[in-house]
Design an enzyme around this catalytic site. Sequence first.
Site, PDB file in Angstrom:
ATOM      1  N   ASN A   9      -0.559  53.118 -56.483  1.00 26.07           N
ATOM      2  CA  ASN A   9      -0.630  53.924 -55.001  1.00 26.07           C
ATOM      3  C   ASN A   9       0.634  53.260 -54.274  1.00 26.07           C
ATOM      4  O   ASN A   9       0.400  52.186 -53.871  1.00 26.07           O
ATOM      5  CB  ASN A   9      -1.818  53.598 -54.520  1.00 26.07           C
ATOM      6  CG  ASN A   9      -1.965  54.107 -53.001  1.00 26.07           C
ATOM      7  OD1 ASN A   9      -1.043  55.004 -52.547  1.00 26.07           O
ATOM      8  ND2 ASN A   9      -2.896  53.780 -52.344  1.00 26.07           N
ATOM      9  N   TRP A  10       1.588  53.979 -54.365  1.00 24.37           N
ATOM     10  CA  TRP A  10       2.658  53.647 -53.614  1.00 24.37           C
ATOM     11  C   TRP A  10       2.858  53.553 -52.115  1.00 24.37           C
ATOM     12  O   TRP A  10       3.513  53.047 -51.430  1.00 24.37           O
ATOM     13  CB  TRP A  10       4.298  54.498 -54.190  1.00 24.37           C
ATOM     14  CG  TRP A  10       4.575  54.342 -55.566  1.00 24.37           C
ATOM     15  CD1 TRP A  10       4.085  53.750 -56.422  1.00 24.37           C
ATOM     16  CD2 TRP A  10       5.489  54.873 -56.272  1.00 24.37           C
ATOM     17  NE1 TRP A  10       4.594  53.753 -57.647  1.00 24.37           N
ATOM     18  CE2 TRP A  10       5.688  54.629 -57.420  1.00 24.37           C
ATOM     19  CE3 TRP A  10       6.603  55.832 -55.855  1.00 24.37           C
ATOM     20  CZ2 TRP A  10       6.519  54.808 -58.390  1.00 24.37           C
ATOM     21  CZ3 TRP A  10       7.535  56.324 -56.577  1.00 24.37           C
ATOM     22  CH2 TRP A  10       7.588  55.798 -57.932  1.00 24.37           C
ATOM     23  N   LYS A  11       1.892  54.322 -51.647  1.00 20.93           N
ATOM     24  CA  LYS A  11       1.546  54.577 -50.208  1.00 20.93           C
ATOM     25  C   LYS A  11       2.765  55.039 -49.336  1.00 20.93           C
ATOM     26  O   LYS A  11       3.666  55.763 -50.217  1.00 20.93           O
ATOM     27  CB  LYS A  11       1.138  53.089 -49.387  1.00 20.93           C
ATOM     28  CG  LYS A  11       0.013  52.295 -50.157  1.00 20.93           C
ATOM     29  CD  LYS A  11      -0.671  51.284 -49.420  1.00 20.93           C
ATOM     30  CE  LYS A  11      -1.999  50.777 -50.270  1.00 20.93           C
ATOM     31  NZ  LYS A  11      -2.670  49.895 -49.673  1.00 20.93           N
ATOM     32  N   HIS A  97      -8.825  57.405 -49.812  1.00 22.02           N
ATOM     33  CA  HIS A  97      -8.494  56.206 -49.596  1.00 22.02           C
ATOM     34  C   HIS A  97      -8.635  55.580 -48.278  1.00 22.02           C
ATOM     35  O   HIS A  97      -8.858  56.506 -47.287  1.00 22.02           O
ATOM     36  CB  HIS A  97      -6.869  56.288 -49.635  1.00 22.02           C
ATOM     37  CG  HIS A  97      -6.370  54.681 -50.067  1.00 22.02           C
ATOM     38  ND1 HIS A  97      -6.195  54.029 -48.753  1.00 22.02           N
ATOM     39  CD2 HIS A  97      -5.948  54.125 -50.932  1.00 22.02           C
ATOM     40  CE1 HIS A  97      -5.649  52.661 -49.332  1.00 22.02           C
ATOM     41  NE2 HIS A  97      -5.542  52.802 -50.688  1.00 22.02           N
ATOM     42  N   GLU A  99      -7.510  53.965 -46.221  1.00 22.15           N
ATOM     43  CA  GLU A  99      -6.444  54.033 -44.950  1.00 22.15           C
ATOM     44  C   GLU A  99      -6.410  55.329 -44.287  1.00 22.15           C
ATOM     45  O   GLU A  99      -6.379  55.641 -43.183  1.00 22.15           O
ATOM     46  CB  GLU A  99      -5.131  53.923 -45.848  1.00 22.15           C
ATOM     47  CG  GLU A  99      -4.860  52.203 -45.829  1.00 22.15           C
ATOM     48  CD  GLU A  99      -4.001  51.975 -46.873  1.00 22.15           C
ATOM     49  OE1 GLU A  99      -2.997  52.705 -47.307  1.00 22.15           O
ATOM     50  OE2 GLU A  99      -4.012  50.741 -47.371  1.00 22.15           O
ATOM     51  N   GLU A 169     -12.912  50.625 -54.090  1.00 22.43           N
ATOM     52  CA  GLU A 169     -11.937  49.642 -53.401  1.00 22.43           C
ATOM     53  C   GLU A 169     -12.809  48.937 -51.974  1.00 22.43           C
ATOM     54  O   GLU A 169     -12.799  49.694 -51.151  1.00 22.43           O
ATOM     55  CB  GLU A 169     -10.876  50.396 -53.001  1.00 22.43           C
ATOM     56  CG  GLU A 169     -10.064  51.398 -53.778  1.00 22.43           C
ATOM     57  CD  GLU A 169      -8.696  51.496 -53.678  1.00 22.43           C
ATOM     58  OE1 GLU A 169      -7.845  50.893 -54.582  1.00 22.43           O
ATOM     59  OE2 GLU A 169      -8.287  52.345 -52.695  1.00 22.43           O
ATOM     60  N   GLY A 175      -4.724  45.254 -49.852  1.00 21.39           N
ATOM     61  CA  GLY A 175      -3.570  44.422 -49.369  1.00 21.39           C
ATOM     62  C   GLY A 175      -3.699  43.212 -48.499  1.00 21.39           C
ATOM     63  O   GLY A 175      -3.021  42.778 -47.626  1.00 21.39           O
ATOM     64  N   SER A 215      -6.031  44.359 -54.061  1.00 18.31           N
ATOM     65  CA  SER A 215      -5.143  43.145 -54.600  1.00 18.31           C
ATOM     66  C   SER A 215      -5.367  42.782 -55.780  1.00 18.31           C
ATOM     67  O   SER A 215      -5.312  41.659 -56.343  1.00 18.31           O
ATOM     68  CB  SER A 215      -5.522  41.913 -53.421  1.00 18.31           C
ATOM     69  OG  SER A 215      -5.287  42.183 -52.253  1.00 18.31           O
ATOM     70  N   GLY A 236      -2.159  48.847 -55.461  1.00 22.16           N
ATOM     71  CA  GLY A 236      -1.240  49.262 -54.580  1.00 22.16           C
ATOM     72  C   GLY A 236       0.075  48.254 -54.496  1.00 22.16           C
ATOM     73  O   GLY A 236       0.895  48.647 -55.027  1.00 22.16           O
ATOM     74  N   GLY A 237       0.214  47.225 -53.713  1.00 22.15           N
ATOM     75  CA  GLY A 237       1.228  46.107 -53.736  1.00 22.15           C
ATOM     76  C   GLY A 237       1.816  46.100 -54.928  1.00 22.15           C
ATOM     77  O   GLY A 237       3.338  46.386 -55.244  1.00 22.15           O
TER      78      GLY A 237
HETATM   79  C1  PEP Z   1      -4.780  50.353 -52.760  1.00 20.39           C
HETATM   80  O1  PEP Z   1      -4.072  50.772 -51.670  1.00 20.39           O
HETATM   81  O2  PEP Z   1      -5.408  51.155 -53.122  1.00 20.39           O
HETATM   82  C2  PEP Z   1      -4.852  48.974 -53.007  1.00 20.39           C
HETATM   83  C3  PEP Z   1      -5.685  48.790 -53.837  1.00 20.39           C
HETATM   84  O3  PEP Z   1      -3.839  48.247 -52.267  1.00 20.39           O
HETATM   85  P1  PEP Z   1      -3.504  46.644 -52.785  1.00 20.39           P
HETATM   86  O4  PEP Z   1      -3.588  46.701 -54.518  1.00 20.39           O
HETATM   87  O5  PEP Z   1      -2.191  46.345 -52.276  1.00 20.39           O
HETATM   88  O6  PEP Z   1      -4.640  45.443 -52.504  1.00 20.39           O
END
Ligand code: PEP
Length: 252
Positions: A9-11, A97, A99, A169, A175, A215, A236-237
């Site tokens: 997920n590049w956001k 998601h 967010e 999640e 994050g 994470s 994500g990251g």
């Molecule tokens: C996400 O945005 O779905 C996510 C899991 O982010 P991260 O891996 O950065 O925690």
Amino acid sequence: MRKNIVAGNWKMNKTLSEGIALAKEINEMVSSKENNNVKIILGTPFIHLTEVKKVLSNARISISSQNCAAEAKGAFTGEVSAEMIKSTGIDYVIIGHSERRAYYHENNEILLKKVKQVLANNLTPIFCCGEVLEEREAGIHFEVVRKQLAETIFTLSNEEFSKIVIAYEPVWAIGTGKTATSAQAQEIHKYIRGLIVEKFGQSIANEISILYGGSCNPANARELFANPDVDGGLIGGASLKANDFIEIIYSF
Ligand code: PEP
């Protein structure tokens, strides 16, 4: 047999040229390695979808958008419909998601409309659920997740539901660098699969991929993915760096 999936997920990261470069790098790295039967998905911003698709030659890699409109078409300035997404030739849409739930007030009613749009256009929803920290600390995380599912994708028919990918999640892990322990992830993934058995039966439950997100990184992916009910990750990251993303894909 359900699929193992690693989805990035590049956001709201990467300009168009940066996104194309990242996709090319991932495509090359995946193509130079053996096939470990993991489905790979790149969740890019809308404007990247078509261009990223052009540079992917490896059949194991698909593309996802990160959202879609709840309505089919019309006077909804700034929105992108599931039909438009389908017309770019991609396959997946991330829905719900945390967010989107937190910053754009997407509630269960809106999310169900979005899921229906996605399914009506023959796209696969990656449906996110998960509790916030206070809910985890209050010990109500099972109930929170149960309600998120009950009011959305659990209202679908068996046929519709069997097309869904679920991402659990925990919001406190997204994050933040805090990951659910492997045991915490397995506990709630097993719970979710149990709910699916109750509602849709064992054979559908056996086929639904449930991804962990929060994470996840090259250092913890192996332990998380070793759990019987964790079928991969929503990343994500760590999906923004080709090397880290590839290491996660090869953590099965
Ligand atoms: C996400 O945005 O779905 C996510 C899991 O982010 P991260 O891996 O950065 O925690």
